[in-house]
Motif scaffolding. Structure first.
Motif, PDB file in Angstrom:
ATOM      1  N   ILE A  14      21.394  40.292  30.317  1.00 35.57           N
ATOM      2  CA  ILE A  14      21.287  39.403  29.160  1.00 35.57           C
ATOM      3  C   ILE A  14      22.559  39.486  28.323  1.00 35.57           C
ATOM      4  O   ILE A  14      23.106  38.456  27.898  1.00 35.57           O
ATOM      5  CB  ILE A  14      20.035  39.739  28.324  1.00 35.57           C
ATOM      6  N   ALA A  18      25.095  36.353  27.837  1.00 41.48           N
ATOM      7  CA  ALA A  18      25.347  35.889  26.463  1.00 41.48           C
ATOM      8  C   ALA A  18      26.833  35.972  26.125  1.00 41.48           C
ATOM      9  O   ALA A  18      27.410  35.041  25.541  1.00 41.48           O
ATOM     10  CB  ALA A  18      24.529  36.713  25.471  1.00 41.48           C
ATOM     11  N   LEU A  21      28.616  33.191  27.853  1.00 40.09           N
ATOM     12  CA  LEU A  21      28.456  31.899  27.171  1.00 40.09           C
ATOM     13  C   LEU A  21      29.370  31.814  25.955  1.00 40.09           C
ATOM     14  O   LEU A  21      29.923  30.743  25.658  1.00 40.09           O
ATOM     15  CB  LEU A  21      26.991  31.676  26.785  1.00 40.09           C
TER      16      LEU A  21
END
Length: 169
Positions: A14, A18, A21
């Motif tokens: 995760i 993240a 991104l």
């Protein structure tokens, strides 16, 4: 119940995605024409107010990048895009974390002027140094979290075992 390592692997994934991104958003800004137009100005402005003993560092980079600022701006956009892709999809994680940390340190030491100059009105040390710390943290966390979760590296290593040199921290 999932093992601690498997839960850690999901949490690291995760974080990796993240962070990827975030890099994708940053890379998008680098592809805009204004970045290339102001590229050399950003480097020269980072040198303003720095102590004299560090001017040769900035002079070197200003001279080198001044030969073809558009090329270096495009290379920056390409590298940031590749980092984003590698993070989101879990490709060549070992190489990505280490090389992206070095790239972040270069950004910090050139475009961000080591976060300085440091005066009584300074408020932070710059962002790219923090990016380098996150890359090193991801590297360390991935060593603890095995097997990797949602990483294309898993599929590539299954077909090309030598890829593990690039993939596995």
């Amino acid at each position: 119940m999932a093992s601690k390592s498997a839960r850690l692997a999901r949490h690291v994934t995760i974080l990796r995605i993240a962070f990827g991104l975030m890099w994708a958003v940053d890379a998008t800004f680098k592809w805009r024409p204004g970045f290339a137009k102001g590229f050399i100005d950003q480097v020269t402005s980072a040198a303003q107010g720095q102590p004299g003993w560090i001017h040769p560092w900035f002079n070197f980079w200003t001279h080198l990048l001044g030969h073809d600022p558009h090329l270096f701006a495009t290379m920056t956009a390409v590298v940031e895009s590749l980092i984003a892709i590698a993070l989101v999809f879990g490709i060549a994680r070992r190489a990505t974390y280490l090389l992206a940390a070095i790239f972040s340190l270069l950004i910090w030491s050139i475009a961000e002027g080591f976060g300085g100059p440091y005066t009584s009105s300074s408020t932070d040390i710059g962002t790219a140094i923090i990016y380098a710390v996150v890359f090193f943290a991801l590297y360390g966390l991935e060593r603890l979290a095995t097997p990797a979760y949602l990483a294309l590296d898993n599929y590539i290593v299954a077909r090309l075992p030598w890829w593990s040199v690039l993939a596995n921290p």
